[in-house]
Scaffold this motif. Sequence first.
Motif, PDB file in Angstrom:
ATOM      1  N   LEU A 146      50.229  19.105  21.184  1.00 26.73           N
ATOM      2  CA  LEU A 146      50.467  20.179  20.104  1.00 26.73           C
ATOM      3  C   LEU A 146      50.053  21.535  20.612  1.00 26.73           C
ATOM      4  CD1 LEU A 146      51.465  20.558  17.058  1.00 26.73           C
ATOM      5  CD2 LEU A 146      48.944  20.026  16.263  1.00 26.73           C
ATOM      6  N   ASP A 147      50.941  22.565  20.241  1.00 29.09           N
ATOM      7  CA  ASP A 147      50.445  23.839  20.634  1.00 29.09           C
ATOM      8  C   ASP A 147      49.585  24.666  19.584  1.00 29.09           C
ATOM      9  OD1 ASP A 147      50.276  26.525  21.120  1.00 29.09           O
ATOM     10  OD2 ASP A 147      52.744  26.774  21.740  1.00 29.09           O
ATOM     11  N   PHE A 148      48.332  24.312  19.771  1.00 28.40           N
ATOM     12  CA  PHE A 148      47.413  24.895  18.524  1.00 28.40           C
ATOM     13  C   PHE A 148      47.366  26.439  18.831  1.00 28.40           C
ATOM     14  CE2 PHE A 148      45.646  20.608  18.591  1.00 28.40           C
ATOM     15  CZ  PHE A 148      45.414  20.440  17.334  1.00 28.40           C
ATOM     16  N   GLU A 149      47.636  26.916  19.777  1.00 25.66           N
ATOM     17  CA  GLU A 149      47.486  28.341  19.638  1.00 25.66           C
ATOM     18  C   GLU A 149      48.610  29.137  18.722  1.00 25.66           C
ATOM     19  OE1 GLU A 149      47.661  32.010  23.245  1.00 25.66           O
ATOM     20  OE2 GLU A 149      47.360  29.914  23.733  1.00 25.66           O
ATOM     21  N   THR A 150      49.874  28.552  19.020  1.00 26.37           N
ATOM     22  CA  THR A 150      50.865  28.974  18.256  1.00 26.37           C
ATOM     23  C   THR A 150      50.846  28.541  16.729  1.00 26.37           C
ATOM     24  OG1 THR A 150      52.553  28.932  20.054  1.00 26.37           O
ATOM     25  CG2 THR A 150      53.303  28.916  18.135  1.00 26.37           C
ATOM     26  N   LEU A 151      50.408  27.490  16.485  1.00 24.24           N
ATOM     27  CA  LEU A 151      50.226  26.843  15.222  1.00 24.24           C
ATOM     28  C   LEU A 151      49.209  27.717  14.311  1.00 24.24           C
ATOM     29  CD1 LEU A 151      50.665  24.688  12.917  1.00 24.24           C
ATOM     30  CD2 LEU A 151      48.827  23.439  13.919  1.00 24.24           C
ATOM     31  N   LEU A 152      48.064  28.082  15.010  1.00 25.32           N
ATOM     32  CA  LEU A 152      46.827  28.698  14.195  1.00 25.32           C
ATOM     33  C   LEU A 152      47.183  30.160  13.907  1.00 25.32           C
ATOM     34  CD1 LEU A 152      43.917  27.109  16.110  1.00 25.32           C
ATOM     35  CD2 LEU A 152      44.599  26.632  13.701  1.00 25.32           C
ATOM     36  N   LYS A 153      48.250  30.690  14.515  1.00 28.08           N
ATOM     37  CA  LYS A 153      48.841  31.871  14.130  1.00 28.08           C
ATOM     38  C   LYS A 153      49.177  31.977  12.684  1.00 28.08           C
ATOM     39  CE  LYS A 153      49.989  33.480  18.676  1.00 28.08           C
ATOM     40  NZ  LYS A 153      51.161  33.945  19.724  1.00 28.08           N
ATOM     41  N   PHE A 154      49.753  30.663  11.919  1.00 30.06           N
ATOM     42  CA  PHE A 154      50.141  30.677  10.902  1.00 30.06           C
ATOM     43  C   PHE A 154      49.043  30.419   9.634  1.00 30.06           C
ATOM     44  CE2 PHE A 154      53.715  29.738  13.565  1.00 30.06           C
ATOM     45  CZ  PHE A 154      54.893  30.386  12.749  1.00 30.06           C
ATOM     46  N   ALA A 155      47.808  30.324  10.268  1.00 29.77           N
ATOM     47  CA  ALA A 155      46.689  30.022   9.229  1.00 29.77           C
ATOM     48  C   ALA A 155      46.338  31.297   8.436  1.00 29.77           C
ATOM     49  CB  ALA A 155      45.383  30.010  10.092  1.00 29.77           C
ATOM     50  N   THR A 156      45.922  31.228   7.140  1.00 33.93           N
ATOM     51  CA  THR A 156      45.822  32.249   6.306  1.00 33.93           C
ATOM     52  C   THR A 156      44.299  32.340   5.834  1.00 33.93           C
ATOM     53  OG1 THR A 156      46.314  30.852   4.462  1.00 33.93           O
ATOM     54  CG2 THR A 156      47.880  32.241   5.421  1.00 33.93           C
ATOM     55  N   PRO A 157      43.415  32.927   6.775  1.00 29.48           N
ATOM     56  CA  PRO A 157      42.085  33.095   6.505  1.00 29.48           C
ATOM     57  C   PRO A 157      41.520  33.545   4.967  1.00 29.48           C
ATOM     58  CG  PRO A 157      42.658  34.065   8.705  1.00 29.48           C
ATOM     59  CD  PRO A 157      43.859  33.797   7.731  1.00 29.48           C
ATOM     60  N   ASP A 158      42.297  34.546   4.515  1.00 32.29           N
ATOM     61  CA  ASP A 158      42.100  34.969   3.017  1.00 32.29           C
ATOM     62  C   ASP A 158      42.377  33.669   2.124  1.00 32.29           C
ATOM     63  OD1 ASP A 158      44.734  35.353   4.237  1.00 32.29           O
ATOM     64  OD2 ASP A 158      45.100  36.507   2.265  1.00 32.29           O
TER      65      ASP A 158
END
Length: 282
Positions: A146-158
């Motif tokens: 799994l490409d976590f680097e790309t996936l985590l760009k979709f995280a919403t910390p807010d």
Amino acid sequence: MEFHKKPTTFVGHVKVKVENLQRSIEFYKNILGFDILEQTTSTVKLTADGKTSFLSLEQPEDVISKQGRTTGLYHFAILLPDQSALANIVVHLVGNGIRFGSSDHLVSEALYLHDPDGNEIEIYRDRAPSEWKWHGDEVDMAVDPLDFETLLKFATPDRPWRRMPAETVMGHIHLHVSELKKTEEFYVKGLGMDVVNRFGEQALFLSYGKYHHHVGVNTWNGVGAPPPAKNSVGLESFTLIFDNEEVRNQTVTNLKQIGAKVLENNRFITFDPSGNAIELAV
């Protein structure tokens, strides 16, 4: 979520057995973000939308721990609505020290973890069906990193993970079975599924309506594996939701024609050749 609503037949509910109901409730609420819809002394129905339940837990009387090398649950799979939800639960699991595995299946991106009793859970998001590659009747699936680097760009910390999104559904179920020939006949001729992927001589993936799979079956616990004890941790049953009673009745007829047992007493229950219980509902 087009593959998880009528008129397509789909897995609408899974019931799993646990050793300690209260311990499990805390995990499914605090870690996975479910709410409680209904609760008794020995069972709980969990909900994501506050109105319906696709997962319930049961603590059997004289319950025993999960048994290895048997048929039954390999994993049940919770389908999230989008990449953002998957990215946010990755952050949440890491933050809570929860160990998990991961995989890119081409058709989907998936995480794998265990509840306190060792019941395996997949949490995934589907790629758009237009991105799935079919070769005739079979869809390409793989077990890639799994490409976590790309996936985590979709995280919403807010807007971090607090609870299961209301649109979450039961995506599929994957089972340990004792053999594949009779199992294929049961799911194809009996339940009306299509085989959409063959993993050598070890596993089959089956679906309705050209989904990548509503049910997976494998012999990874050994050909001839026995069923687990009735009171052991693991799968109690799963439910297939049919479009209407006519479709269900035809399915019951098909099951009886291949010699499958169907119990009809307020509910319709059948059993695959390895003893996995399936409720037929509308």
